[in-house]
Motif scaffolding. Structure first.
Motif, PDB file in Angstrom:
ATOM      1  N   PHE A 151       0.826  -1.208   0.000  1.00 38.90           N
ATOM      2  CA  PHE A 151       0.000   0.000   0.000  1.00 38.90           C
ATOM      3  C   PHE A 151       0.866   1.266   0.000  1.00 38.90           C
ATOM      4  O   PHE A 151       0.400   2.342  -0.401  1.00 38.90           O
ATOM      5  N   LEU A 152       2.113   1.125   0.457  1.00 36.01           N
ATOM      6  CA  LEU A 152       3.044   2.252   0.439  1.00 36.01           C
ATOM      7  C   LEU A 152       3.941   2.235  -0.796  1.00 36.01           C
ATOM      8  O   LEU A 152       4.233   3.286  -1.371  1.00 36.01           O
ATOM      9  N   MET A 153       4.381   1.064  -1.199  1.00 37.86           N
ATOM     10  CA  MET A 153       5.327   0.966  -2.304  1.00 37.86           C
ATOM     11  C   MET A 153       4.676   1.264  -3.656  1.00 37.86           C
ATOM     12  O   MET A 153       5.280   1.927  -4.504  1.00 37.86           O
ATOM     13  N   ILE A 154       3.460   0.792  -3.878  1.00 37.16           N
ATOM     14  CA  ILE A 154       2.801   1.026  -5.173  1.00 37.16           C
ATOM     15  C   ILE A 154       2.597   2.516  -5.436  1.00 37.16           C
ATOM     16  O   ILE A 154       2.922   3.005  -6.533  1.00 37.16           O
ATOM     17  N   PRO A 155       2.078   3.308  -4.469  1.00 36.55           N
ATOM     18  CA  PRO A 155       2.001   4.762  -4.715  1.00 36.55           C
ATOM     19  C   PRO A 155       3.368   5.393  -4.970  1.00 36.55           C
ATOM     20  O   PRO A 155       3.483   6.319  -5.783  1.00 36.55           O
ATOM     21  N   LEU A 156       4.408   4.894  -4.274  1.00 35.09           N
ATOM     22  CA  LEU A 156       5.752   5.428  -4.513  1.00 35.09           C
ATOM     23  C   LEU A 156       6.177   5.179  -5.953  1.00 35.09           C
ATOM     24  O   LEU A 156       6.680   6.082  -6.634  1.00 35.09           O
ATOM     25  N   PHE A 157       5.954   3.974  -6.449  1.00 31.78           N
ATOM     26  CA  PHE A 157       6.321   3.658  -7.827  1.00 31.78           C
ATOM     27  C   PHE A 157       5.522   4.500  -8.816  1.00 31.78           C
ATOM     28  O   PHE A 157       6.050   4.952  -9.841  1.00 31.78           O
TER      29      PHE A 157
END
Length: 702
Positions: A151-157
């Motif tokens: 949930f944190l990594m996908i928005p970062l990407f």
């Protein structure tokens, strides 16, 4: 249902370490790489990743020989005393890292999310949240981090992908420009961010399948390394290497520039703060957890045992300690810089080299030749990062105690050739005083350049006193009459001044800080040779004396004041242990253990106009040195006369736009309305205020 066995999986280790790597690395690493290696920083990232993998091979070998927890293994291998010393080193490292993370966390929140809120409140809330995380144990935290990971990594990407549209590939060239030293420094910065990989040794006792511990760490290094590389290329492409090197949190700035198609999300930077919130929170929890783990083992070895609610007692104490250290970082930039240097140059080599030395001193019979070669390679590779000193014999060095600055040209000529005095290397570590001619001190732009150069070089001690005079050469001529060097004499002149705390006198570090803060009113001692006319005693005739003070108001010179005004300012700001003053022609009094309290408020004055009052309440003990006052009216009369004396000095100073109470620095805490009112117009502050003293001294009876 989840089991409650205080154990975590290899997948959870991967995510815990990824949080730890990304939290501080994405915020600080780009600026540091741009400042050292420029566009070649991408190769430093690759070198740092490869060296970390080499180091992980070493940790894998060490873990195979560990039958107990890592702290107990240290005692077993090194002996009880040495083991406890190593425990202390790790404990200090974890506490300082936790404090730095808490400071960085709070600063980031204040700069990006919650404006006009107290730093102390934000820090307190963060540490309370950390305490809540500690109460859940490592297993509970690992579950939360595992659930939130994508949930944190996908928005970062997605944000990185969106930022690619604004990248200018031309900014990536030229490459292979940085020299070997710059590349080594940049690689060391990357390795510093990965140095926390050594905590897998502490995690061993909490991992269900210990064989997966190092494998999970390797995955975390690959994953975070890819993020570092992509992020760095995007930031270089957006801002250019030179601009990136000047930014504080470039990743946050990048997020504010990203435009989402359709405009449904306006504040992408605020949205992305969730990433740093959880990564820094995870790192803070980790550092406090490992330090608490060591504290528990110390209590265990002392015969104690914590169970139930008492189990959280060490963490409460540690979080209070972290709060205090983080506040020190916030209040004193010099302390922050010193601790940062300590972590970079001592802390990282310590946590990295201890496992290396354990392998070098191992006594296992099944040591293999290739393992010994690997250990030696790791050790030699680490030695590449050690920065040596330019060694010189004492007789080949000069140790000046006084630095004279006459004008801009003189300063540049001296400083550009400051490395050598004749045939000797100059070492400024013993510098006592920086003496600046007043004609130069009053030139704001030139002084700014001088301070900038001195601060960047970091060779002149921050605690060197700053003094001013009309002519440095004139003072130098008196050195033959002194029993010591002029620099030592001037230092003694300040430190031996009766009743005045040394903190009252400005240092070079204070001038550095005021370049950014613009809050303080400082008093720089003005030294001259006036003999009896300056009030010096007969024996000191012809020797340098403090005859006045140059006011340094919010980063610039504001004119001279007499010694009475300066001493009244020191007294008001609680820098005077005792204060002697003349209240009448034959009446001298002395005040001891005084305390001055400021209160900033508004009241209706003459004609119905609102007046802005800085009220100073003075309490303490007093005595009459000479002169007589009737016993019946002693207290009231003396207090009234002292009020009149202080009010007259304060009013006269305000006519010259000088506030002896230094109340401007207190506006943020004492009066938020005034603080915001004068943020953009600080020059109007002294014009608008009035000062009123209320003296409540208890006078001694004879």
């Amino acid at each position: 249902m989840f089991s409650e066995n205080n154990q975590i999986s290899g997948r959870q280790v991967f995510r815990l370490l990824t949080y730890d790597f990304l939290g501080m690395g994405t915020l600080l690493l780009p600026t540091m790489l741009a400042d050292t290696a420029g566009r070649d920083g991408i190769f430093c990232i690759l070198a740092g990743i490869l060296s970390t993998f080499l180091y992980l091979k070493l940790l894998r070998y060490l873990l195979k020989g560990m039958k107990t927890s890592y702290p107990d293994f240290l005692k077993q291998k090194c002996g009880k005393v040495c083991g406890y010393v190593l425990w202390g080193g790790y404990f200090l490292y974890f506490i300082l890292m936790a404090s730095y993370t808490a400071y960085l966390f709070s600063t980031l929140m204040l700069n990006g999310l919650v404006e006009n809120v107290s730093f102390y409140l934000v820090l307190l809330l963060i540490l309370l949240l950390a305490f809540y995380g500690m109460a859940g144990g490592i297993e509970g935290r690992a579950r939360v981090y595992e659930i939130l990971f994508w949930f944190l990594m996908i928005p970062l990407f997605l944000m990185l992908f969106a930022a690619c549209r604004e990248v200018k590939p031309v900014y990536w060239s030229p490459i292979f420009v940085a020299d070997g030293k710059e590349m080594l420094n940049g690689s060391y910065y990357v390795f510093f961010c990965y140095s926390m990989v050594s905590i897998v040794l502490f995690l061993k006792e909490y991992v269900a399948d210990r064989r997966k511990c190092v494998g999970a760490a390797e995955k975390a290094v690959w994953f975070s390394g890819g993020v570092f590389a992509v992020l760095y290329l995007i930031l270089i492409g957006l801002f250019g290497a030179e601009a990136l090197a000047q930014m504080k949190f470039p990743a946050v700035t990048m997020m504010s520039r990203v435009q989402i198609t359709g405009g449904f999300l306006k504040r992408t930077d605020a949205f992305m703060f969730s990433i740093w919130f959880f990564t820094l929170y995870a790192m803070l929890n980790s550092m406090v957890f490992y330090s608490g783990n060591l504290a528990e083992k110390v209590i265990r070895d002392c015969g104690g045992y914590l169970e139930g609610k008492k189990r959280m007692l060490p963490y409460i104490i540690l979080l209070l300690l972290v709060y205090g250290v983080a506040v020190l970082f916030y209040r004193n930039q010099q302390i922050l810089d010193s601790v940062t240097f300590l972590l970079w140059k001592i802390g990282t080599p310590f946590v990295v080299c201890v496992p290396v030395l354990l392998c070098l001193t191992g006594e296992r019979k099944n040591h293999k030749k290739n393992v010994r070669v690997l250990v030696l390679v790791c050790f030699l590779f680490g030695c590449l990062f050690l920065q040596g000193c330019n060694v010189a014999e004492l007789e080949d060095k000069a140790f000046p105690v006084l630095l004279n600055i006459r004008d801009q040209e003189d300063f540049q000529n001296v400083w550009l050739n400051h490395e050598y005095a004749g045939n000797k290397e100059v070492d400024y570590n013993h510098l006592k005083v920086v003496l600046i001619e007043r004609s130069f001190l009053e030139k704001e732009a030139e002084v700014e350049d001088m301070l900038s150069m001195l601060e960047q070089e970091k060779e002149v001690p921050w605690n060197a006193y700053v003094m001013t005079t009309e002519s440095c050469d004139r003072l130098a001529q008196t050195e033959g009459k002194l029993d010591t060097l002029l620099g030592n004499y001037l230092e003694e002149l300040l430190e031996n001044t009766s009743g005045i705390d040394q903190k009252a006198y400005p240092t070079l570090g204070m001038l550095y800080e005021e370049r950014a803060n613009h809050l303080e009113t400082l008093y720089i001692p003005f030294v001259d040779i006036e003999g009896e006319q300056s009030g010096a005693v007969q024996d000191d005739t012809g020797k340098p004396q403090i005859t006045a003070y140059e006011v340094w108001k919010r980063g610039r010179a504001a004119g001279l004041v007499d010694t009475d005004t300066a001493r009244a300012a020191f007294f008001t700001q609680n820098f005077a242990d005792d204060y002697t003053l003349q209240l009448a022609p034959e009446l001298y009094v002395k005040v001891d253990a005084a305390n001055c309290r400021l209160k900033i408020a508004e009241k209706i004055g003459v004609g119905g106009l609102t007046e802005q009052i800085v009220a100073v309440t003075v309490t303490g003990e007093g005595e009459i040195l000479s002169g007589t006052v009737s016993a019946s009216e002693k207290e009231q009369l003396l207090n009234t006369r002292m009020e009149d004396y202080l009010n007259a000095i304060a009013s006269h100073a305000l006519e010259n736009e000088i506030d002896i109470t230094n109340s401007y620095r207190n506006l943020g805490a004492d009066n938020r309305t005034w603080y915001f009112k004068y943020q953009n117009t600080p020059v109007a502050y002294e014009k608008d205020i009035k000062t009123q003293y209320l003296v409540k001294i208890n006078w001694k009876t004879e």
